[in-house]
Write a protein that holds these residues in place. Structure first.
Motif, short mmCIF file in Angstrom:
data_model
loop_
_atom_site.label_atom_id
_atom_site.label_comp_id
_atom_site.label_asym_id
_atom_site.label_seq_id
_atom_site.Cartn_x
_atom_site.Cartn_y
_atom_site.Cartn_z
N TYR A 1 -9.97 2.93 -1.25
CA TYR A 1 -9.12 2.87 -0.22
C TYR A 1 -8.90 4.02 0.68
CZ TYR A 1 -8.61 -2.10 -1.47
OH TYR A 1 -8.33 -3.32 -1.66
N TYR B 1 0.93 -1.17 0.04
CA TYR B 1 0.06 0.01 -0.12
C TYR B 1 1.00 1.33 -0.07
CZ TYR B 1 -3.93 -3.03 1.13
OH TYR B 1 -4.86 -4.05 0.85
N PHE C 1 -0.62 6.40 -0.18
CA PHE C 1 -0.58 5.31 -1.09
C PHE C 1 0.26 5.51 -2.01
CE2 PHE C 1 -5.13 5.09 0.77
CZ PHE C 1 -5.03 3.97 1.14
N VAL D 1 -6.09 0.66 6.99
CA VAL D 1 -6.65 0.73 5.36
C VAL D 1 -8.24 0.31 5.46
CG1 VAL D 1 -6.55 0.37 3.26
CG2 VAL D 1 -4.52 0.33 4.68
#
Length: 461
Positions: free
Chosen positions: A289, A221, A229, A304
Motif C-alpha cells: 500500500y 490506515y 500507516f 491509498v
C-alpha cells in the motif's frame, strides 16, 4: 560458488501439454478432459494442479502460503475461488465455436461490488479483473453459475433446488441484458449507479457513501498523528522505502498515461506499507500500500494506492485459439479494467517493480460488497440476476474498448439461440461442476492434512 550450475531438479509443469490439449479440443478432436477422471487419477490431478499453480508460494514456504491452503481447506467456496486453474483445466478448448469476448475470467458472487468510477461516483460492477482474458463468452457464465451454486450452498444454506434457481437467475439476467445491448445498444454509457439500481444495490451504495474519507483513513490506515500507516498484523510500514516507491509511482504515472486528479496533489508518496493476508486466490502474493498526501496535508484526504503482484491468467493456454492477444500480466489486467468499466478507477494501471509485474489501483471508502450470508432467498435471486446483467455489460464492451474488431452483442445473442435451452445448458454444467468441486475439496482436505502442499512437484533424473 556463484557460477556453479543449479543442480536442483526443475519444477514440473503441464502448461504445454494443456496448451496442446486445448488446441486439439478446440479443433474438434475427441480428446478427454480432466473432468472425466475419477478416483485416484482425479485426486492426483487436483494435487498436481494446485501444486503447480502455487509453485513460487510453496517454494517460498512463508506463512501466507500456509494460510492460503488452510483457508482453502476450511471452506468449499474459498477452495473454488482459489483454484481457478483447476476449474479451467476441466474446460480446456471448450466452446470454440462460440463468440470470443474479453472475459472477466473469475466470475463468482464475491467478485462483484461497489467501486468508484474516475469521477468518484460509486457504481456497481465486477471488482476483480486479475484473470481477464479473451475467451468464449460462455466461460464467464459457466464459472459464474457454478460460483453461485456453491455460494448459495455454503454461505446461503440453500438446498439443491434453490441453488439451481439462483444459477438460472444469473444466466437469465445475462441473456436478458445481452439481448437488450444487441438490439438497443447503450453499453458505452451504462453504469449501475444509485439512481438506476435495484433496492439491494442501492442500499449497498448508500452504505458506502455513509463513510467519509477522513473517517475511513483514521479507522483503517493512519497512525494517531496521521503522518503515515499504522502498524498492525495486516499492515507493516516500511517508511524507509519512501524514496524507492516515489520512483515507482513516478514511473507508473509516466508509463500508464495516468491523468493525475487534483486530489492526488502531485502523487507525493507519504508512506509505504506491506499488506499481509489479503485475498483468496491472490493470498501470498507480493502486495504494497502506498499513501499519497492529499491537498489538505492533514491526513484527512490522503489517497491509498494498492500495488499487487499480477500473475498469468488461469485461462492462458486453455482457451480456444482466437487471434486476439492479451498483453503482459499487469498490462492485461489494467486493460481489462479500463475496457470493462465505462469510467473506471482513475489510478488503474501497472508498473514493473522488483522484477514483478505489479497491478496498481486505488483503495477507497467507496468500495463495498454484499455480505452473502445475510441475503434472503429472494435477494439471492435478485443479486444473481443483477450480476448476470453486469457480466453481459462487460462482454458488450469487448468490441470498442476491449480490442475486438466486430460488433459482438448480436453474435452472442445469435449463439445463445433458444433462451430456455441455453439457460438449462449452463445450469446443468454448473450442477455437475459444483459436484466435482465438492469431491475435489474433500480430496484436497485429505491431502492437505497429509502435508501434500508443503512441496512442489519436480522433474527428477
Amino acid at each position: 560458488m556463484d557460477d556453479a550450475p543449479d543442480r536442483r531438479p526443475p519444477p514440473a509443469s503441464r502448461l504445454e501439454p494443456f496448451r496442446r490439449l486445448a488446441r486439439a479440443r478446440a479443433g474438434g478432436d475427441l480428446v478427454p478432459l480432466p473432468r472425466m477422471l475419477t478416483g485416484d487419477d482425479r485426486r492426483t490431478h487436483v494435487r498436481q494442479t494446485v501444486r503447480e499453480d502455487h509453485q513460487v508460494r510453496i517454494a517460498r514456504g512463508d506463512e501466507e502460503a500456509r494460510a492460503k491452503f488452510d483457508k482453502l481447506a476450511g471452506s468449499l467456496f474459498s477452495f473454488f475461488r482459489g483454484t481457478s486453474l483447476l476449474f479451467y483445466r476441466d474446460m480446456a478448448g471448450e466452446d470454440a465455436w462460440m463468440p470470443t469476448v474479453l472475459a472477466a475470467g473469475d466470475v463468482h458472487p464475491d467478485n462483484f461490488g461497489v467501486l468508484p468510477n474516475r469521477d468518484a461516483v460509486p457504481v456497481f460492477g465486477i471488482d476483480d479483473h486479475d484473470e481477464a482474458f479473451f475467451a468464449p463468452f460462455t466461460w464467464d457464465l459457466k464459472r459464474g453459475a457454478t460460483g453461485f451454486v456453491l455460494a448459495a450452498d455454503e454461505l446461503g444454506g440453500k438446498g439443491r433446488r434453490k441453488q439451481d434457481r439462483i444459477a438460472r437467475a444469473f444466466v437469465e439476467g445475462y441473456v436478458e441484458a445481452i439481448g437488450s445491448y444487441a438490439t438497443e445498444g447503450g453499453e458505452d454509457e451504462h453504469e449501475l449507479r444509485r439512481d438506476n439500481s435495484p433496492e439491494l444495490i442501492r442500499d449497498l451504495i448508500d452504505d458506502a457513501l455513509s463513510v467519509s474519507r477522513a473517517e475511513w483513513l483514521a479507522d483503517d490506515y493512519l497512525d494517531e498523528q496521521r503522518r503515515g500507516f499504522k502498524a498492525s498484523r495486516k499492515l507493516v510500514p516500511v517508511t524507509s522505502r519512501r524514496a524507492e516507491f516515489q520512483d515507482v509511482i513516478d514511473r507508473f504515472v509516466a508509463g500508464s498515461g495516468i491523468e493525475v486528479p487534483a486530489r492526488a496533489d502531485g502523487m507525493r508518496v507519504k508512506d509505504v506499507a506491506e499488506r499481509k493476508g489479503q485475498g483468496t486466490a491472490s493470498l501470498g502474493l507480493t502486495r504494497y500500500y502506498v499513501l499519497l498526501e492529499g491537498p489538505a496535508r492533514d491526513g484527512t484526504d490522503d489517497v491509498v494506492l494498492e500495488l499487487k503482484q499480477a500473475r498469468r491468467s488461469s485461462l492462458d493456454g486453455l482457451v480456444p485459439p482466437s487471434g486476439f492477444d492479451s498483453a503482459g500480466h499487469g498490462d492485461r489486467v489494467a486493460h481489462a479494467q479500463r475496457a470493462q468499466l465505462v469510467r473506471g478507477d482513475a489510478f488503474y494501471g501497472s508498473v514493473e517493480h522488483e522484477g514483478l509485474s505489479m497491478l496498481v489501483r486505488e483503495r477507497s471508502p467507496l468500495r463495498n460488497s454484499l455480505d452473502l450470508e445475510d441475503l434472503s432467498g429472494s435477494e439471492w435471486l435478485q443479486y444473481a440476476r443483477v450480476c448476470g446483467g453486469v457480466v453481459a455489460h462487460v462482454h458488450a464492451l469487448s468490441d470498442d474498448g476491449g480490442g475486438l474488431d466486430h460488433d459482438v452483442e448480436p453474435a452472442i445473442a445469435a449463439a445463445i439461440g433458444p433462451g430456455e435451452l441455453f439457460v438449462d445448458d449452463i445450469a446443468r454444467f454448473a450442477r455437475e461442476a459444483a459436484e466435482r468441486a465438492r469431491a475435489d475439496h474433500e480430496t484436497f482436505r485429505a491431502d492437505h492434512a497429509l502435508g501434500a502442499f508443503r512441496r512442489v512437484d519436480v522433474v527428477h533424473r
